[in-house]
Design an enzyme around this catalytic site. Structure first.
Site, PDB file in Angstrom:
ATOM      1  CD  GLU A 198     -16.339   4.063  -1.405  1.00 53.61           C
ATOM      2  OE1 GLU A 198     -15.220   3.618  -1.674  1.00 53.61           O
ATOM      3  OE2 GLU A 198     -17.126   4.500  -2.274  1.00 53.61           O
ATOM      4  CD  GLU A 220     -15.429  -0.754  -2.263  1.00 49.78           C
ATOM      5  OE1 GLU A 220     -14.962  -0.084  -3.226  1.00 49.78           O
ATOM      6  OE2 GLU A 220     -16.596  -0.635  -1.857  1.00 49.78           O
TER       7      GLU A 220
END
Length: 783
Positions: free
Chosen positions: A187, A264
């Site tokens: 991320e 995710e």
């Protein structure tokens, strides 16, 4: 020659048998690639259905049980992080043994007929201390992380990745193993946009031995285009109830041939100390999962099973600072103890319809036994002040890392001059919770969550001893605040009406978290009610998992038979600690509790069910004092207008640059007529250079309404940098009508060119703002 061939054949047979004994199956080398709009396994289209599990959050003896549960839920892959700070707790000392034996975990995944995705970092987030980065990095002055600007950080990162490669690179699918993909960083677009850094990490991952496997990176639909990374697949992360087509719409425009994957898919959420227990309903969760399956979109369920942040490993978010609870149950389909839930069966019933060629739905393994333990008293005590370790002298106050301590508690001691009048003690800054004593008597507590910094010091006719006991409750694991030293990080100042003096000449006492230190204290059979160690024993005829009831204790940490169960805190919402049955013994068992506050009673018991939702906050969760009302009469807005309907960032440009410290956004109504709610996922203020201003000093000083009971939707969610969480006005019971306001103290005067507002990203449109007014001024608003 014949004998040589026979010997070679025998050798190969032995090697094959050894491989079979380790993995359960002897596999031929294979391939896995991100092809044109789809993943290809051995050249054939393949949809990944992954379950995220974290091996250090599960006792090794239970690894296979959780893997088998994941397969029974319909998964074909297990996804894992590697935790750098777990494997290198001291610089240069790597540990991949015991519960850290990640290669053994991956082999168990293969034994059970599943593939594996590895995410080695160096940064992982995961609500884990410092996001997986090692604490000893903080011993370097002015350390920078996740950037090429710090050569030391990059050097240590490459060394860790090389060690990870030694463990796992042989298990790539191209070598006959089961690792099909490896992630580059994690991320990163939520932290920065330094493309050369990401290229360097990609190259380091390849150099560590992952030079055959498919690489990928993950970001969000709102920020994945901050940088590019050639040769690496791009995947997205988002939460329960998301609109799938909208999440992937921009990605498909930028990368039209990309294989689609939600790397995710957040099945639930994590709990914070002092905040409501987080849940996500089956209904909000399962629909978007079906949408992905109907579109052949791969996914990884984060979390399939969360487990427990044992020991010191729980992290924190900032801003605002908020530490994670020990339980990482995550409201996941597989509960903290490995128990099946309604979500588990909902996922299983869905995914059985999407099995691919050669796949079967795994059998549900037998449940782990659960036992109760009758209440018993901890009769031995070791008071803190009579069991301090050897002191270290320091002229100046310093954080614990500079005393070579990674986690736990630290006590700072110095002498206060005599005074006939009370004084104030100003501590800059407490990381994270402190109790202050004068001549051994408690005079106050400081909590970083509340921005506490001042304690009243009583008058003393003679010099007195000042003790400041500080407990670290988790390093920040997300965003720019990740450089998060513990202890007292700046200075301590003594103030009165006539003087201000920085205190020096400290004696420092380090109290780490390892069991060896805890058992070294001198216990006695004598009652005690303050900070210190408490020890007791209990006997078992049969072993089983249990939940230790710590609801009568204040704040601290627990060890059972030398195993660190993690932190507890009376404010909740968690009031039990999970005790794996494999850590218990038939016969006599020992428990040690390190208490930094004070217990109500010195008893504990083992329950058969966890208590994860008993909140006893030590302050109001609302950002509005009783009877307080914001007065905007006479105030002139710097901007007003209407937001367009729908999701995605909404930009507001001011007619001129505005200087101010206090910001107010007022929602006059919602997009849907008669909708009384207001909701905002994220808020950014844009500075002179066109980039968002730092939020590290921001503090909500007023919100007319917020939902803090039915859900954790407090006003400070607008700058927590988590797009799936949001501020929402009260939605249960009384629903206050518009207008709704939020006021933020920015911590300093700033120059602002405009703002950006992100509406909620789930399938609901409740509270999305239509008409608004914006205020920004140097002085505080009237209330």
């Amino acid at each position: 020659m014949k004998n040589t061939r026979s010997f070679y054949t025998c050798l190969c047979t032995i090697a094959l048998l050894l491989l079979t004994s380790i993995t359960g199956t002897a596999q031929q080398p294979g391939t896995f690639t991100a092809g044109n709009k789809q993943f290809l396994l051995n050249g054939k289209p393949y949809v990944i259905r992954a379950a995220e599990l974290h091996y250090p959050r599960i006792p090794k003896e239970y690894w296979e049980h959780r893997i088998q549960l994941s397969k029974a839920m319909g998964m074909n892959t297990i996804c894992i992080y590697l935790f750098w700070n777990l494997h290198e707790q001291r610089e240069g000392e790597f540990d991949f043994t015991g519960n850290n034996d990640v290669a053994e975990f991956v082999r168990l995944v293969q034994k059970n007929g599943m593939y594996c995705i590895v995410r080695p970092g160096p940064y992982v987030c995961a609500e884990w201390d410092m996001g997986g980065l090692p604490w000893w990095l903080l011993k370097k002055k002015d350390i920078q992380v996740r950037t090429l600007k710090d050569a030391y950080f990059m050097d240590r990162t490459k060394k860790f990745l090389a060690e990870a490669g030694k463990q796992l690179a042989p298990l790539q699918i191209q070598n006959g193993g089961n690792i099909i993909m490896v992630q580059v960083e994690n991320e990163y677009a939520s932290f920065g946009s330094e493309q050369p850094y990401m290229e360097a990490i990609r190259d380091a991952v390849r150099a560590s031995g992952f030079d055959k496997v498919q690489l990928f990176r993950c970001d969000w639909s709102s920020n994945f285009d901050k940088y590019k990374l050639d040769g690496v697949a791009t995947t997205l992360n988002f939460g329960a109830g998301s609109k799938i087509d909208e999440q992937f719409e921009k990605l498909q425009r930028v990368y039209p041939n990309e294989a689609l994957m939600c790397s995710e898919y957040w099945s639930g959420w994590f709990d914070h100390w002092g905040k409501p227990h987080e849940t996500r309903s089956v209904a909000s969760f399962i629909g978007s999962l079906k949408d992905m399956m109907d579109r052949n979109i791969s996914f990884s369920l984060y979390m399939a099973h969360g487990g427990t942040s044992f020991g010191q490993w729980g992290g924190a978010n900032a801003p605002p600072y908020s530490a994670m609870a020990t339980s990482y149950d995550y409201n996941a389909p597989i509960g903290e103890q490995g128990n099946t839930t309604d979500k588990f069966f909902a996922v299983r019933d869905l995914l059985k319809n999407y099995l691919q060629e050669g796949e079967t739905l795994g059998a549900i393994p037998a449940a782990m036994p659960v036992i109760a333990i009758p209440a018993f008293e901890l009769k031995q005590t070791a008071p803190l002040f009579t069991n301090l370790p050897a002191a270290k002298a320091s002229a100046d106050i310093k954080p614990m890392e500079l005393f070579d301590q990674g986690w736990g508690r630290i006590l700072y001691r110095t002498t206060l001059p005599a005074s006939t009048s009370p004084r104030k003690l100003v501590i800059k800054d407490v990381h994270d919770w402190a109790k202050v004593f004068v001549d051994g008597e408690p005079v106050g507590k400081l909590d970083r969550r509340r921005w506490d910094s001042v304690v009243e010091i009583p008058a003393k006719n003679a010099t007195s001893q000042l003790d400041i006991l500080v407990e670290a409750t988790g390093r920040v694991n997300y965003g720019k605040a990740i450089i998060d030293p513990k202890g007292i990080t700046d200075k301590v100042i003594l103030r009165s009406a006539s003087f201000s003096k920085e205190l020096n000449d400290w004696q420092v006492y380090n109290m780490p978290v390892d069991y060896k230190f805890q058992k070294s204290v001198k216990f006695r059979k004598k009652s005690h009610s303050g900070p210190g160690w408490y020890r007791g024993t209990f006997r078992l005829k049969e072993k089983g998992d249990t939940y230790l009831d710590v609801s009568k204790w204040g704040k601290g940490m627990v060890w059972v038979n030398g195993n660190n169960l993690g932190r507890f805190w009376k404010i909740g919402p968690q009031q039990t600690l999970f005790v794996p049955g494999v850590w218990l013994k038939k016969g006599k068992n020992e428990i040690v509790i390190m208490e930094v506050d004070a217990p109500k009673e010195t008893t504990v018991a083992g329950l058969t069910q966890p208590v994860l939702n008993a909140l006893h906050p030590d302050e109001s969760l609302l950002h509005r004092a009783k009877g307080q009302t914001l007065d905007l009469g006479g105030e002139v807005p710097v901007a007003s207008g209407s937001f367009t309907a729908g999701t995605g960032w909404k930009d507001v440009q001011f007619s001129k640059t505005i200087t101010g410290r206090y910001f107010c956004l007022e929602a006059l109504n919602a997009q849907q007529a008669k909708d009384p709610l207001t909701s905002i996922a994220e808020l950014e203020l844009i500075g002179l250079d066109g980039t968002p201003l730092s939020t590290l000093k921001w503090k909500v000083v007023y919100a007319d309404s917020e939902e803090v009971t039915a859900s954790n939707s407090a006003a400070d969610k607008v700058y927590d940098q988590q797009e799936s969480t949001f501020w929402q006005t009260q939605s249960v019971g009384a629903k206050p009508a518009h207008p709704h306001q939020i006021v933020i103290d920015l911590g300093e005067e700033v120059q602002v060119k405009g703002i950006r507002v992100l509406p909620r990203s789930d399938k609901s449109s409740a509270g999305m703002i239509k008409d608004y007014r914006i205020f920004l001024k140097v002085d505080a608003f009237k209330m």
